[in-house]
Design a protein around this motif. Sequence first.
Motif, PDB file in Angstrom:
ATOM      1  N   LEU A   1     -68.927 -97.956 -14.838  1.00 38.40           N
ATOM      2  CA  LEU A   1     -68.604 -97.202 -16.046  1.00 38.40           C
ATOM      3  C   LEU A   1     -69.636 -97.450 -17.141  1.00 38.40           C
ATOM      4  O   LEU A   1     -70.081 -96.548 -17.815  1.00 38.40           O
ATOM      5  N   ILE A   2     -70.008 -98.707 -17.303  1.00 35.14           N
ATOM      6  CA  ILE A   2     -70.929 -99.042 -18.378  1.00 35.14           C
ATOM      7  C   ILE A   2     -72.351 -99.256 -17.855  1.00 35.14           C
ATOM      8  O   ILE A   2     -73.300 -98.642 -18.313  1.00 35.14           O
ATOM      9  N   LEU A   3     -72.456-100.095 -16.854  1.00 37.36           N
ATOM     10  CA  LEU A   3     -73.787-100.536 -16.444  1.00 37.36           C
ATOM     11  C   LEU A   3     -74.602 -99.419 -15.823  1.00 37.36           C
ATOM     12  O   LEU A   3     -75.794 -99.313 -16.049  1.00 37.36           O
ATOM     13  N   ASN A   4     -73.939 -98.556 -15.006  1.00 31.19           N
ATOM     14  CA  ASN A   4     -74.695 -97.524 -14.311  1.00 31.19           C
ATOM     15  C   ASN A   4     -75.360 -96.553 -15.253  1.00 31.19           C
ATOM     16  O   ASN A   4     -76.394 -96.000 -14.961  1.00 31.19           O
ATOM     17  N   ARG A   5     -74.699 -96.275 -16.370  1.00 33.91           N
ATOM     18  CA  ARG A   5     -75.303 -95.256 -17.223  1.00 33.91           C
ATOM     19  C   ARG A   5     -75.932 -95.827 -18.479  1.00 33.91           C
ATOM     20  O   ARG A   5     -76.276 -95.109 -19.392  1.00 33.91           O
ATOM     21  N   THR A   6     -76.009 -97.153 -18.507  1.00 39.19           N
ATOM     22  CA  THR A   6     -76.700 -97.765 -19.625  1.00 39.19           C
ATOM     23  C   THR A   6     -78.106 -98.117 -19.161  1.00 39.19           C
ATOM     24  O   THR A   6     -78.261 -98.709 -18.099  1.00 39.19           O
ATOM     25  N   PRO A   7     -79.100 -97.758 -19.938  1.00 35.08           N
ATOM     26  CA  PRO A   7     -80.454 -98.131 -19.523  1.00 35.08           C
ATOM     27  C   PRO A   7     -80.610 -99.646 -19.538  1.00 35.08           C
ATOM     28  O   PRO A   7     -79.988-100.330 -20.345  1.00 35.08           O
ATOM     29  N   HIS A   8     -81.413-100.147 -18.615  1.00 36.55           N
ATOM     30  CA  HIS A   8     -81.641-101.591 -18.584  1.00 36.55           C
ATOM     31  C   HIS A   8     -82.420-102.029 -19.822  1.00 36.55           C
ATOM     32  O   HIS A   8     -82.180-103.100 -20.349  1.00 36.55           O
TER      33      HIS A   8
END
Lengths: 225, 419
Positions: B52-59
């Motif tokens: 939910l968060i990590l996949n669509r948050t840029p690194h």
Amino acid sequence: MSQKILEAKNITKYFEDPVKVQVLNDINFSINKGEFVSLTGKSGCGKSTLLYVLSTMDTDYEGSIYIDQDEMPKNDEGYLAKIRNEKIGFVFQFHYLLNEFDVLNNVMLPGLKLNKYSKEKIEHRAYEKLKLLGIEHLALKKANQLSGGEKQRVAIARALINDPHIIMGDEPTGNLDKKNSDLVFDIFKKLAHEYNQTLLIVTHDPSFADRTDRIIKMEDGKIIS
Amino acid sequence: MKKGILINIAKALLLARWRQTLVAAIGVTFSITMFVTLLGFMNGLNDLLDGLILNRTPHIKLYNDIKPNANQPIKNAAAYKEKYHFIQSIKSDANKQAIYNSQAIMNSLKKDERVVGFTQKLTAQVFFINGTTDITGVLNGVNAPEEIKLFHFNDYVVAGNAADLEKESNTIILGKSLAEKLLVNLGDVIQLSTARGDRFQLKVVGYFQSGLKDIDMVQSFASIHTVQKIMNKPNSFVTELDVKLKDINLSIPTAKEYAQLYQTDAEDIQTANAQFETGSSVRSIISYAVGITLLIVAGFGIYNILNMMIFEKMDSIAILKATGFSGKDVKSIFMYIAMSIGFFGGLAGLLFGFILSSIIDQIPFVTAALPTVKTFPINYSIIFYIIGISFSLITTYFAGWFPARKASKIDPVVIIRGK
Ligand SMILES: Nc1ncnc2c1ncn2[C@@H]1O[C@H](COP(=O)(O)OP(=O)(O)OP(=O)(O)O)[C@@H](O)[C@H]1O
Ligand SMILES: [Mg+2]
């Protein structure tokens, strides 16, 4: 010819509970191969205690025990277990059999533990021993389905399975009626005289003792004759 | 052969008390079932929330914060060096939001070995014109194909197709709540106005649902060129570069390095979302704690049953010892009993755990917040099953060890005399 199978030297034993009492007092004797010996004496004189010491199950004693001219160590549990397995056959007053197994497997168990012969050979030998005792027809019965006399004969067959140097019995006929007692006695006698089997049997029964080759009499922890 | 006979004796003792054995095994089965299911479920949830968060948050997010010039002229006046400065004469400049020399940065990122990919982004404040009222919103200019590839953009476009943004010019994807507010349907044309007052018409080609209502109320997406046009900016104007790394754990040092190298602000995902990591590990710890507690209870069950068995089988143990089985042999027999309860109970536990997980996996779990999720999430990682069976073996080993040792120490003379 007179080869010593069992020798006791200066066996002394105390019980600490509740006060220190001497149960065995400087016991010396030996048994030769093929002898059928009975051990008698008043109740409480120390017969059972002596037998447990001789059978290596009880190691809390002073003095030395020689089985087949080998001195028994007192603190090597594994080695003593091996000696009991290979060289001593034990018959108790209460025929202890494993109720989980049938007669045949009860007899085979010490043989399988010794692991000297193949399983087939051990089974064959077990049948031979059962036949010798006239109970081969019971081979596949469960141990707890037998009568007292039958159980005692199974216990003797089990004691014989590894061709031990000596068979020890603590009142093996103590719990049997006259007929079964005689039967067991005849088996012992046959083993001693036909198969040259050495036997040391504790008994209260004078008629039993009188018919053996030699009687060792105990009184108050000492051998008197 | 010698092992074989000990195993045979163990088997015979087990079968003689099969009811109790079964109860002990069921205890192990139950705890391993719960253990495997719980871990699978909790980790399924972790994966979901991470996604939910990590996949669509840029690194790493490269951007320029709007902030006043750090080097104010008054600082250069030696007379006021030690004083507090009320006057800040150089104000922040919105133009500074653009990433300076973005083309060179992008070329350099393309060559960087650690980078999976990156997308450009351009953010503009807009007003959606809705009759007589205007609704404020944010229009994001994105490169849709890259956004789909790197940050699963498509997962959150619940109607229409994100790729249409590139295919057709002057198109927009609205946040679902925003679309509802504006009363528009797919294919409708909406009007929006920029902060400077320019008006534009864009066709709605999709709805976007992030799961967070606050976001869905204001966000909208269009192609980066459309937004550049709306803002009246040149083609090189981007306000944000979103970088995806091969190894997320490198985000902190890499972000620092980029900030130095490119003279921009750089935010890394680990610092921005530290609380998520904490939540995940707390859930894991809870499932391990529950599983291990259950196993310890099951272990006491085994301990009890073995103790009882040893108490009942004193005679048999005395006989075994009198006929030449050593203390070690007796111990092995009871260890075999314990371990087989642990092994078979554990194995059944893995099976039931898998079945229970599969059942939970079928239970519908529909929530507006998670448009891509239809049932409860389960993680079927083999690791949990390996840990489960190892735990059951270890627990039964210890549960069996003490009774087995007690059995090995039984003095046959005491038992034989006792009769
Ligand atoms: N564990 C023990 N602790 C203390 N005293 C014991 C213990 N076992 C036996 N005794 C004592 O040792 C003595 C010898 O006992 P033992 O069993 O050897 O006699 P026994 O000759 O076999 O008698 P019985 O013919 O009645 O079987 C007895 O006085 C008995 O009370
Ligand atoms: Mg006695």
